[in-house]
Design a protein around this motif. Structure first.
Motif, PDB file in Angstrom:
ATOM      1  N   UNK A  57       5.027   3.933   2.284  1.00 46.69           N
ATOM      2  CA  UNK A  57       4.555   2.638   1.813  1.00 46.69           C
ATOM      3  C   UNK A  57       4.381   1.742   3.031  1.00 46.69           C
ATOM      4  N   UNK A  58       3.322   0.949   3.085  1.00 51.63           N
ATOM      5  CA  UNK A  58       3.200  -0.036   4.166  1.00 51.63           C
ATOM      6  C   UNK A  58       2.924  -1.409   3.575  1.00 51.63           C
ATOM      7  N   UNK A  59       3.401  -2.412   4.280  1.00 51.87           N
ATOM      8  CA  UNK A  59       3.223  -3.792   3.820  1.00 51.87           C
ATOM      9  C   UNK A  59       3.190  -4.686   5.051  1.00 51.87           C
ATOM     10  N   UNK A  60       2.134  -5.517   5.101  1.00 52.40           N
ATOM     11  CA  UNK A  60       1.972  -6.414   6.243  1.00 52.40           C
ATOM     12  C   UNK A  60       2.325  -7.831   5.798  1.00 52.40           C
ATOM     13  N   UNK A  61       3.105  -8.521   6.605  1.00 52.77           N
ATOM     14  CA  UNK A  61       3.560  -9.864   6.203  1.00 52.77           C
ATOM     15  C   UNK A  61       3.651 -10.770   7.421  1.00 52.77           C
ATOM     16  N   UNK A  62       3.759 -12.064   7.138  1.00 57.77           N
ATOM     17  CA  UNK A  62       3.978 -13.047   8.202  1.00 57.77           C
ATOM     18  C   UNK A  62       5.305 -13.740   7.930  1.00 57.77           C
ATOM     19  N   UNK A 111       0.837  -1.216   0.000  1.00 55.15           N
ATOM     20  CA  UNK A 111       0.000   0.000   0.000  1.00 55.15           C
ATOM     21  C   UNK A 111       0.861   1.251   0.000  1.00 55.15           C
ATOM     22  N   UNK A 112       0.418   2.219  -0.826  1.00 57.28           N
ATOM     23  CA  UNK A 112       1.166   3.470  -0.933  1.00 57.28           C
ATOM     24  C   UNK A 112       0.281   4.642  -0.566  1.00 57.28           C
ATOM     25  N   UNK A 113       0.856   5.645   0.078  1.00 52.41           N
ATOM     26  CA  UNK A 113       0.143   6.916   0.241  1.00 52.41           C
ATOM     27  C   UNK A 113       0.182   7.607  -1.127  1.00 52.41           C
ATOM     28  N   UNK A 114      -0.360   8.768  -1.215  1.00 56.68           N
ATOM     29  CA  UNK A 114      -0.349   9.454  -2.519  1.00 56.68           C
ATOM     30  C   UNK A 114       1.082   9.866  -2.875  1.00 56.68           C
ATOM     31  N   UNK A 115       1.259  10.419  -4.045  1.00 56.46           N
ATOM     32  CA  UNK A 115       2.535  10.954  -4.522  1.00 56.46           C
ATOM     33  C   UNK A 115       3.557   9.894  -4.940  1.00 56.46           C
ATOM     34  N   UNK A 116       3.164   8.638  -5.079  1.00 57.12           N
ATOM     35  CA  UNK A 116       4.095   7.656  -5.634  1.00 57.12           C
ATOM     36  C   UNK A 116       3.755   7.483  -7.096  1.00 57.12           C
TER      37      UNK A 116
END
Ligand SMILES: *[C@@H]1O[C@H](CO)[C@@H](O)[C@H](O)[C@H]1NC(C)=O
Ligand SMILES: *[C@@H]1O[C@H](CO)[C@@H](O)[C@H](O)[C@H]1NC(C)=O
Ligand SMILES: *[C@@H]1O[C@H](CO)[C@@H](O)[C@H](O)[C@H]1NC(C)=O
Ligand SMILES: *[C@@H]1O[C@H](CO)[C@@H](O)[C@H](O)[C@H]1NC(C)=O
Length: 756
Positions: free
Chosen positions: A88-93, A60-65
Motif C-alpha cells: 500500500x502507498x500513501x502520499x501526505x503532507x 493506493x494498493x497493489x493487487x491482492x488486497x
C-alpha cells in the motif's frame, strides 16, 4: 472540563461498568455527543491530525488486497492481504504519520518504508484479535511531503497461523511549516500597561554575569516519552517512571493506549506500564524502604455533552505501589493496584505527597473531585498518611488542616518540604505555615508578599534550599513565579494573557528569619508553572512555564488551543542562592529551546548530572494543535557534563544515620578546592511541585583517594529512603550513585490505624 452533577457521573460509571465489566480496567471511551461507551482503542484522531480511511481514493494498493466490511472497523471497512509482496502507498503532507489496523492470530509481518527508506519491520500478530491498533507511528518527520509504503513480507512469527496484514486507516499529523517569520516568542515582556497595573510584576533589573566560553551549556533533543510526561521520578541509574492520565498516548499496552511507562535514561527506550485507575493529577513519593507510591487521581472524565471520555477505574482514592526496581532489567517492574485493599481514607485530586522524617508519606490536601479551581464544596482540607497513623486520635482517618480551608481557592498541589526539625513547611495560595504533624499544630508564617499566589492554578514552584554544615542545616525556602490573578474570579474573567509573576521569595525558617520575613527578588522573566531544579553544584535551574495566563486548560478566555497560558518562556535561568542579592540570576550561555513547556511539564536532574526536560499538555486528550501534547525529551547539560569529572568507587549501598562510611574517589587532575559530598533527592515532579527535592551536604573528609563521610544525623535532616550521592569539587560533580539512607526498612505500620 465541565464538571457534571454527581448523579450523572454515577449513572455513567454504572453504565460503563455494566456494559464493559469484563474489561473494566481500561474501557469506557465515549465519543462526544454519545452515551455509548466504546473500546478505549488506540485509534484516535487528535485535533491537528487527519484520518484517511482504508478506502480513501488517495490510498493506493497493489493487487491482492480485499476489502472487508464490519462495524468493528474504522468507517466500517478494512483492507487486508496475505499475499507476499502486496503493498500500500500513501502520499501526505505533514510532520507525522500513524498506521492503524487489526492484530490477531493469523497476522504476519509487514515492512514500513518512509520516503523509500525502511523504517521498521512490524509484527502484527497478537494472541487475541484486536481492532483499531496503532501498528506504526512516527511523529518526528520534517514538515513536507512524504510517502508511506506498507509491504506484506509474507513472513510470520512461528506461532502465527497466517501472514495477514491489514490497513484500517492512516492518520497524518498536519503540522505546519516553520517559517522564519514565525519564530518562538522569546523573552516575553508583559506590556507596560499590565506592569503598571501590578507593580509586583514590574520588569526586573537583570544581572547577567558573563561566563567564559569554555563554560558551555548544551541543549539536545533526544528521545520520546511515548506517554505524556505529567509526573516523573528517577527510579534507578537507568530508568525514570513516567505517570500520565488516561489519554490517547501513542504508546500502547494490551491493545489500549498506555498512561504510564518506564523511560530508559541511557537508551531512550520506553516500556509501557499496566495501570488500572486514572492517575490524572496524582502525586507520589518513595517510602523509607525504596517503594514508590503514586497517590490519588481522577474519576471518570466527562466532556460538555456529559459523555464520559474516559471511564476507567476511579483513581481518586488510589494508592498505586511500585516496588523497588533498581536494575537495568525492568521486565518484572510493574505498578500494583488493589483498590479494595490498598487505598486512601478520602478522595484526592491534586494532592501533594511528601516523605516525612519517619519515612512514611504525608498526603496533603487535594480536591474531592475533579474540576478546575478548588472551592469550599470540593476542598479536602486534610492530611492523611501512608501507612496510616493515629494522630490526635485520628485512628488512620484524615486529620483536618485549617490552613487548607483558609487558603481557598488557589490551594491545590500545596508546596511542602520536610524540615530539619521534623516539622513540615507548607505553602498554598498566598500563605505559608509550619506544620507540626505529631502534635497536629499549625504555625502560620508571614504571607507571601505582593499578592503573589504560588499554587494551582496560579502555579509557582518552590524549593528547600541546600542544607549544609556551613549553614548548620538551617532551612530556607525559595518560592518562585505564580500569579497575582484574583482566585475568586470565574474563568471568563481570567485571560491567558494575564501576566504571570516574576517574583521569587525567600525566607529562613528560624525565629530571626521569620521575623525578617520573605525577601523578595525578581526573575529576569515572569513565569507561571516554572520548574526549579537543584543541580549537584547547589545552583538552581529554573526552566519551563509561561509568561502569561494560569495553569490548566479549557477554563479562561483567550485560550490558545485549550491552554489557559500563553507566551511560553524558552530560556532557562540559573539562580545561585549563595550569591549576593542582585547578582543571583543569570541566563549567560544558557541555550534557548523552541519547545513550549506549559501545563503538565517536568524537569529533573538525572544520575548523570544532566537535566531531563519533558512534557507539556494543556489538553483533555492528545492534541497536535498549538499548544499540543509534547512527547519530545530535551537534555540540558550544564558545562560540567563536558569536563573531566570525579569518579566514585565502592560507594556502600546503604548509609545509616550517624554512620561513618568510606569510599574511593578519583579527582580530575585539574581539580582544586574543597571536596564536598552531596546527598540529593531528585524529587517526584508534577505540576511544578518538586516534592521531596532535597540537597544535603554531608560532613566529609578526604585522604588521598579515600573519602570518609558521616551519614545524616537523623531522618529529620534526610527522611529515610533512597538518595543520590555526588562528590563535587571545584563545582564539578561526579555522576550520582544511588544509596539507601537509613536502615532500608519500611515505615512503621500502626496496626490500630489500619484495622478499620
Ligand atoms: C521517523 O522518521 C525520521 C525521518 O525519516 C527518522 O529519522 C526517524 O528515525 C523515524 N522514527 C521512527 C520511530 O521510525
Ligand atoms: C522460530 O523458529 C525458528 C526455526 O525453527 C527458530 O530458529 C526461532 O528461534 C523461532 N522463533 C521464535 C520466536 O520462537
Ligand atoms: C466548586 O467546584 C465544583 C467543581 O469544579 C463545581 O462543580 C461547583 O459548582 C463549585 N462550587 C461553587 C460553590 O463554586
Ligand atoms: C515498603 O513498605 C510499604 C508500606 O508498608 C509496603 O507496601 C512495601 O511492600 C514495602 N516494600 C518493600 C520492598 O518491602
Amino acid at each position: 472540563m465541565v464538571v457534571r452533577s454527581l448523579l450523572a457521573l454515577f449513572t455513567l460509571v454504572v453504565l460503563i461498568s455494566v456494559s464493559l465489566a469484563s474489561e473494566s480496567a481500561w474501557n469506557g471511551h465515549t465519543t462526544p455527543g454519545s452515551t455509548n461507551p466504546t473500546r478505549f482503542s488506540p485509534y484516535y484522531v487528535a485535533p491537528g491530525t487527519k484520518s484517511y480511511d482504508s478506502n480513501s481514493p488517495l490510498v493506493h494498493y497493489s493487487s491482492h488486497w480485499k476489502e472487508i466490511f464490519s462495524s468493528a472497523y474504522i468507517h466500517k471497512s478494512v483492507r487486508s492481504t496475505s499475499h507476499k509482496g502486496a503493498y500500500m502507498t500513501f502520499r501526505f503532507t505533514g510532520t507525522g504519520v500513524e498506521w492503524f489496523g487489526n492484530t490477531g492470530g493469523r497476522h504476519g509481518i509487514a515492512k514500513v518504508y518512509l520516503d523509500g527508506k525502511l523504517m521498521e519491520r512490524v509484527n502484527t500478530w497478537s494472541s487475541t484479535t484486536r481492532r483499531q491498533q496503532r501498528l506504526y507511528w512516527n511523529f518526528s518527520l520534517p514538515y513536507g511531503k512524504h510517502t508511506i509504503k506498507i509491504v506484506n513480507t509474507g513472513q510470520k512469527q512461528n506461532h502465527s497461523k497466517g501472514t495477514k496484514v491489514d490497513v484500517d486507516a492512516i492518520v497524518v499529523t498536519l503540522g505546519s511549516n516553520p517559517t522564519p517569520s514565525n519564530p518562538p516568542q522569546n523573552n516575553y515582556v508583559p506590556v507596560l500597561q499590565n506592569v503598571a497595573a501590578s507593580p509586583q510584576n514590574g520588569f526586573p533589573s537583570v544581572n547577567l554575569d558573563t561566563s567564559s566560553p569554555s563554560e558551555q551549556w548544551t541543549l539536545m533533543q533526544k528521545g520520546n516519552t511515548g506517554v505524556h510526561a505529567m509526573q516523573l521520578a528517577v527510579i534507578s541509574d537507568s530508568h525514570a517512571i513516567i505517570v500520565d492520565k488516561v489519554e490517547h498516548n501513542p504508546l500502547t499496552v494490551d491493545g489500549h493506549p498506555a498512561w504510564a511507562a518506564l523511560y530508559n535514561l541511557n537508551t531512550h527506550a520506553v516500556r509501557p506500564l499496566r495501570m488500572q485507575s486514572n492517575s490524572f493529577c496524582a502525586g507520589g513519593t518513595f517510602l523509607s524502604n525504596g517503594t514508590l507510591i503514586n497517590v490519588g487521581g481522577n474519576p471518570v472524565v466527562e466532556d460538555h455533552t456529559s459523555a464520559a471520555d474516559f471511564g476507567d477505574v476511579d483513581g481518586l482514592q488510589a494508592v498505586r505501589i511500585f516496588e523497588p526496581c533498581n536494575s537495568d532489567n525492568i521486565d518484572d517492574c510493574e505498578m500494583f493496584e488493589d483498590h479494595s485493599r490498598v487505598r486512601m481514607a478520602s478522595p484526592r485530586w491534586y494532592n501533594t505527597v511528601l516523605r516525612i522524617s519517619d519515612g512514611s508519606a504525608m498526603i496533603i490536601g487535594g480536591s474531592l473531585k475533579g474540576g478546575w479551581i478548588n472551592n469550599a464544596t470540593t476542598n479536602n482540607p486534610t492530611v492523611e498518611y501512608y501507612p496510616p497513623k493515629d494522630i490526635s486520635g485520628s485512628n488512620g482517618m484524615p486529620v483536618k488542616l485549617q490552613f487548607l480551608v483558609d487558603t481557598l481557592n488557589s490551594n491545590l498541589f500545596p508546596i511542602a518540604f520536610s524540615l530539619p526539625d521534623g516539622k513540615v513547611f507548607i505553602a498554598a495560595n498566598q500563605d505559608a505555615m509550619i506544620y507540626d504533624w505529631q502534635s497536629n499544630t499549625e504555625r502560620r508564617l508571614p504571607q507571601i508578599p505582593n499578592g503573589v499566589r504560588v499554587t494551582y492554578p496560579m502555579t509557582g514552584t518552590g524549593l528547600l534550599l541546600p542544607l549544609t554544615p556551613e549553614n548548620n542545616y538551617t532551612p530556607e525556602i525559595l518560592l518562585c513565579g505564580g500569579s497575582t490573578v484574583d482566585d475568586t474570579k470565574p474563568g471568563y474573567e481570567i485571560s491567558s494573557q494575564d501576566p504571570a509573576s516574576a517574583q521569587c521569595s525567600r525566607m529562613v525558617l528560624t525565629e530571626d528569619g521569620i521575623a525578617a520575613g520573605w525577601q523578595v527578588e525578581q526573575m529576569p522573566q515572569a513565569r507561571t508553572m516554572p520548574d526549579a531544579v537543584i543541580l549537584p553544584t547547589g545552583k538552581i535551574l529554573i526552566v519551563n512555564g509561561a509568561a502569561t495566563g494560569i495553569s490548566g486548560y479549557g477554563n479562561v478566555i483567550n485560550q490558545v488551543g485549550a491552554s489557559n497560558a500563553d507566551n511560553p518562556v524558552f530560556t532557562p535561568v540559573l539562580y545561585d542562592p549563595a550569591a549576593p542579592a542582585g547578582t543571583r540570576f543569570s541566563s549567560a550561555g544558557l541555550p534557548t529551546s523552541d519547545i513550549p513547556r506549559l501545563y503538565h511539564s517536568i524537569a529533573t536532574v538525572v544520575p548523570s548530572g544532566s537535566v531531563m526536560i519533558a512534557g507539556s499538555n494543556p489538553n483533555l486528550d492528545r492534541s497536535e494543535i498549538k499548544y499540543g501534547t509534547e512527547y519530545r525529551v530535551e537534555w540540558l547539560d550544564p558545562p560540567y557534563m563536558a569536563m573531566d569529572r570525579p569518579t566514585l568507587d565502592n560507594v556502600p549501598e546503604k548509609i545509616g544515620f550517624e554512620q561513618t562510611v568510606q569510599f574511593n574517589v578519583k579527582l580530575p587532575s585539574t581539580a582544586s578546592g574543597n571536596v564536598k559530598v552531596i546527598l540529593m533527592d531528585f524529587g517526584y515532579v508534577t505540576h511544578a511541585v518538586h516534592a521531596n527535592s532535597r540537597y544535603v551536604e554531608l560532613a566529609s573528609s578526604i585522604d588521598g583517594g579515600l573519602v570518609t563521610v558521616d551519614g545524616p544525623t537523623n531522618g529529620k535532616i534526610y527522611p529515610p529512603g533512597p538518595g543520590w550521592l555526588f562528590v563535587v569539587v571545584s563545582d564539578i560533580p561526579s555522576k550520582a550513585v544511588k544509596v539507601m539512607v537509613g536502615d532500608g526498612r519500611g515505615p512503621e505500620v500502626n496496626e490500630a490505624a489500619i484495622a478499620k
